[in-house]
Design a protein around this motif. Structure first.
Motif, PDB file in Angstrom:
ATOM      1  N   PHE A 193      31.083  38.709  34.964  1.00  0.00           N
ATOM      2  CA  PHE A 193      31.645  38.579  36.166  1.00  0.00           C
ATOM      3  C   PHE A 193      32.241  40.067  36.507  1.00  0.00           C
ATOM      4  N   ALA A 194      33.520  40.219  35.756  1.00  0.00           N
ATOM      5  CA  ALA A 194      34.457  41.368  36.115  1.00  0.00           C
ATOM      6  C   ALA A 194      33.673  42.737  35.913  1.00  0.00           C
ATOM      7  N   GLU A 195      32.922  42.588  34.661  1.00  0.00           N
ATOM      8  CA  GLU A 195      31.974  43.953  34.557  1.00  0.00           C
ATOM      9  C   GLU A 195      31.298  44.211  35.684  1.00  0.00           C
ATOM     10  N   VAL A 196      30.693  43.346  36.008  1.00  0.00           N
ATOM     11  CA  VAL A 196      29.637  43.464  37.236  1.00  0.00           C
ATOM     12  C   VAL A 196      30.277  43.873  38.620  1.00  0.00           C
ATOM     13  N   ALA A 197      31.647  43.350  38.702  1.00  0.00           N
ATOM     14  CA  ALA A 197      32.321  43.684  39.898  1.00  0.00           C
ATOM     15  C   ALA A 197      32.921  45.023  39.886  1.00  0.00           C
ATOM     16  N   GLY A 198      32.969  45.534  38.526  1.00  0.00           N
ATOM     17  CA  GLY A 198      33.682  46.919  38.407  1.00  0.00           C
ATOM     18  C   GLY A 198      35.282  46.634  38.368  1.00  0.00           C
ATOM     19  N   GLN A 199      35.658  45.436  37.817  1.00  0.00           N
ATOM     20  CA  GLN A 199      37.111  45.250  37.747  1.00  0.00           C
ATOM     21  C   GLN A 199      37.861  45.151  36.358  1.00  0.00           C
ATOM     22  N   LYS A 200      38.842  45.684  36.181  1.00  0.00           N
ATOM     23  CA  LYS A 200      39.687  45.598  34.852  1.00  0.00           C
ATOM     24  C   LYS A 200      40.502  44.452  34.931  1.00  0.00           C
ATOM     25  N   ASN A 201      40.863  43.522  33.962  1.00  0.00           N
ATOM     26  CA  ASN A 201      41.463  42.357  33.443  1.00  0.00           C
ATOM     27  C   ASN A 201      43.206  43.023  34.275  1.00  0.00           C
ATOM     28  N   THR A 202      43.893  42.166  34.828  1.00  0.00           N
ATOM     29  CA  THR A 202      45.308  42.374  35.021  1.00  0.00           C
ATOM     30  C   THR A 202      46.080  41.264  34.396  1.00  0.00           C
ATOM     31  N   PRO A 203      47.258  41.444  33.812  1.00  0.00           N
ATOM     32  CA  PRO A 203      48.278  40.278  33.409  1.00  0.00           C
ATOM     33  C   PRO A 203      47.946  39.103  34.003  1.00  0.00           C
ATOM     34  N   MET A 204      47.792  38.966  35.420  1.00  0.00           N
ATOM     35  CA  MET A 204      47.650  37.616  36.104  1.00  0.00           C
ATOM     36  C   MET A 204      46.393  37.010  35.740  1.00  0.00           C
ATOM     37  N   ILE A 205      45.287  37.789  35.731  1.00  0.00           N
ATOM     38  CA  ILE A 205      43.885  37.491  35.525  1.00  0.00           C
ATOM     39  C   ILE A 205      43.894  37.057  34.069  1.00  0.00           C
ATOM     40  N   ARG A 206      44.496  37.460  33.358  1.00  0.00           N
ATOM     41  CA  ARG A 206      44.383  37.131  31.534  1.00  0.00           C
ATOM     42  C   ARG A 206      45.077  35.846  31.688  1.00  0.00           C
ATOM     43  N   MET A 207      46.242  35.601  32.380  1.00  0.00           N
ATOM     44  CA  MET A 207      46.962  34.339  32.278  1.00  0.00           C
ATOM     45  C   MET A 207      46.008  33.142  32.863  1.00  0.00           C
ATOM     46  N   LEU A 208      45.357  33.458  33.924  1.00  0.00           N
ATOM     47  CA  LEU A 208      44.407  32.269  34.455  1.00  0.00           C
ATOM     48  C   LEU A 208      43.099  32.229  33.781  1.00  0.00           C
ATOM     49  N   MET A 209      42.471  33.058  32.791  1.00  0.00           N
ATOM     50  CA  MET A 209      41.189  33.116  32.482  1.00  0.00           C
ATOM     51  C   MET A 209      40.995  31.938  31.557  1.00  0.00           C
ATOM     52  N   MET A 210      39.780  31.321  32.040  1.00  0.00           N
ATOM     53  CA  MET A 210      39.172  30.214  31.218  1.00  0.00           C
ATOM     54  C   MET A 210      37.830  30.659  30.452  1.00  0.00           C
ATOM     55  N   GLU A 211      37.306  29.588  29.944  1.00  0.00           N
ATOM     56  CA  GLU A 211      35.959  29.816  29.334  1.00  0.00           C
ATOM     57  C   GLU A 211      35.109  29.296  30.200  1.00  0.00           C
ATOM     58  N   PRO A 212      33.765  29.840  30.097  1.00  0.00           N
ATOM     59  CA  PRO A 212      32.741  29.140  31.150  1.00  0.00           C
ATOM     60  C   PRO A 212      32.438  27.760  30.704  1.00  0.00           C
ATOM     61  N   ALA A 213      32.331  27.425  29.515  1.00  0.00           N
ATOM     62  CA  ALA A 213      31.740  25.957  29.162  1.00  0.00           C
ATOM     63  C   ALA A 213      32.675  24.958  29.867  1.00  0.00           C
ATOM     64  N   PRO A 214      33.898  24.881  29.759  1.00  0.00           N
ATOM     65  CA  PRO A 214      34.728  23.792  30.373  1.00  0.00           C
ATOM     66  C   PRO A 214      34.620  23.789  31.870  1.00  0.00           C
ATOM     67  N   VAL A 215      34.513  25.066  32.476  1.00  0.00           N
ATOM     68  CA  VAL A 215      34.469  25.186  33.973  1.00  0.00           C
ATOM     69  C   VAL A 215      33.196  24.445  34.258  1.00  0.00           C
ATOM     70  N   ALA A 216      32.103  24.816  33.789  1.00  0.00           N
ATOM     71  CA  ALA A 216      30.867  24.391  34.091  1.00  0.00           C
ATOM     72  C   ALA A 216      30.619  22.777  33.762  1.00  0.00           C
ATOM     73  N   ARG A 217      31.525  22.497  32.949  1.00  0.00           N
ATOM     74  CA  ARG A 217      31.512  21.078  32.749  1.00  0.00           C
ATOM     75  C   ARG A 217      31.949  20.303  34.011  1.00  0.00           C
ATOM     76  N   ILE A 218      33.170  20.945  34.383  1.00  0.00           N
ATOM     77  CA  ILE A 218      33.949  20.399  35.393  1.00  0.00           C
ATOM     78  C   ILE A 218      33.102  20.046  36.754  1.00  0.00           C
ATOM     79  N   GLY A 219      32.141  21.361  36.996  1.00  0.00           N
ATOM     80  CA  GLY A 219      31.394  21.285  38.193  1.00  0.00           C
ATOM     81  C   GLY A 219      30.329  20.292  38.222  1.00  0.00           C
ATOM     82  N   ILE A 220      29.627  20.198  36.845  1.00  0.00           N
ATOM     83  CA  ILE A 220      28.746  19.108  36.714  1.00  0.00           C
ATOM     84  C   ILE A 220      29.127  17.847  36.627  1.00  0.00           C
ATOM     85  N   ASP A 221      30.275  17.456  36.048  1.00  0.00           N
ATOM     86  CA  ASP A 221      30.695  16.092  36.365  1.00  0.00           C
ATOM     87  C   ASP A 221      31.177  15.868  37.759  1.00  0.00           C
TER      88      ASP A 221
END
Ligand SMILES: NC(=O)c1ccc[n+]([C@@H]2O[C@H](COP(=O)([O-])OP(=O)(O)OC[C@H]3O[C@@H](n4cnc5c(N)ncnc54)[C@H](OP(=O)(O)O)[C@@H]3O)[C@@H](O)[C@H]2O)c1
Length: 261
Positions: A193-221
């Motif tokens: 996402f960030a690469e496609v959007a043309g955005q660099k990570n910030t400290p806040m973004i790094r703090m919030l960053m999650m892996e896609p698999a658990p997020v997708a599981r939350i969505g499907i469940d």
């Protein structure tokens, strides 16, 4: 939780990121899959893996959802294959980071076409069939940015606010027709996402960053539990909750700084 074994699930944006995780989770539950995005090769590799590991049927459709008429084209392709879609994961989408006036008008139009119009038309076409059959599940991908105006992602955040409000409204409208609509709002997640959007990570973004698999599981469940809306992750939930107590001008100032504006 509802069961998708033997049903057909259509996942848009299935060539990378969340789309791969949604497809994998649904296949693990025995759903057959229609994978849709522009890049065919990564979807063919995913299809081979899911056919081999999960013994489900998988079809791959290369399609550019930024083109007007793409939703009707997709519906026609599914109809010609006689594949009834029971589960629709409206995941394809992307952001454009930077000042609004610096973006080209054409790139903005294409993004809004994918994030909002294609999603709306695809949902209208496949949702109508689901309502006729009296059953179905639809998942929308909104974002943490849907919850406040976000300078630096002005048009993207607004497009995701549209997705959030459309999805929550449709949850109520389609419930009596047997169709469950769920909105998943992820915060920053480690996809392209960030690469496609043309955005660099910030400290806040790094703090919030999650892996896609658990997020997708939350969505499907959440979708299979017929929930209307879910924000992935405790910190993201806390931000959405804090918004209720914060003036709107301050919300957008905080988010602007958080994303490096
Ligand atoms: N990752 C995050 O931080 C984050 C946070 C909140 C929400 N989201 C949302 O999550 C969804 C999935 O994004 P991701 O994070 O998984 O990013 P990603 O890895 O870049 O995946 C985006 C997917 O959308 C597809 N797509 C983009 N333009 C398309 C087009 N014109 N036609 C058809 N498919 C198109 C891409 O496929 P092709 O390039 O092959 O077409 C790709 O499969 C998006 O709606 C995004 O807004 C992401």
């Amino acid at each position: 939780m509802d069961n998708v074994k033997g049903k057909w699930a259509l996942v848009t944006g299935a060539s990378s990121g969340f789309g791969v995780e949604f497809a994998t989770l649904l296949a693990q539950q025995g759903a057959n899959l229609a994978l849709v995005a522009r890049r065919k090769e990564p979807m063919e590799r995913l299809a081979d893996r899911l056919r081999r590991d999960q013994r489900v049927e998988v079809i791959v459709e290369s399609l550019d959802l930024s083109q007007a008429g793409a939703a009707a084209e997709l519906k026609a392709r599914m109809d010609s294959r006689q594949v009834p879609i029971d589960v629709l994961v409206n995941n394809a989408g992307y952001g454009l980071y930077g000042e609004f006036l610096e973006q080209s008008a054409q790139r903005l139009r294409e993004m809004l076409q994918v994030n909002m119009l294609a999603l709306t038309e695809v949902t209208h076409l496949f949702g109508s069939d689901m309502a006729k059959r009296g059953s179905g599940h639809v998942l929308f991908l909104a974002s943490l940015l849907a919850y406040q105006a976000t300078p630096g992602y002005a048009a993207y955040a607004a497009s995701k606010a549209y997705v959030l409000l459309l999805g929550e409204a449709l949850n109520t409208e389609l419930k009596p027709r047997g169709v469950a609509v769920t909105v998943l709002s992820p915060g920053p997640t480690a996809t392209s996402f960030a690469e496609v959007a043309g955005q660099k990570n910030t400290p806040m973004i790094r703090m919030l960053m999650m892996e896609p698999a658990p997020v997708a599981r939350i969505g499907i469940d959440s979708m299979l539990r017929r929930r209307s809306s879910v924000v992935a992750g405790l910190l993201n939930k806390a931000i959405v909750f804090a918004n209720r107590l914060t003036p709107r001008a301050l919300q957008r100032q905080i988010m602007h700084s958080a994303i490096g504006g």
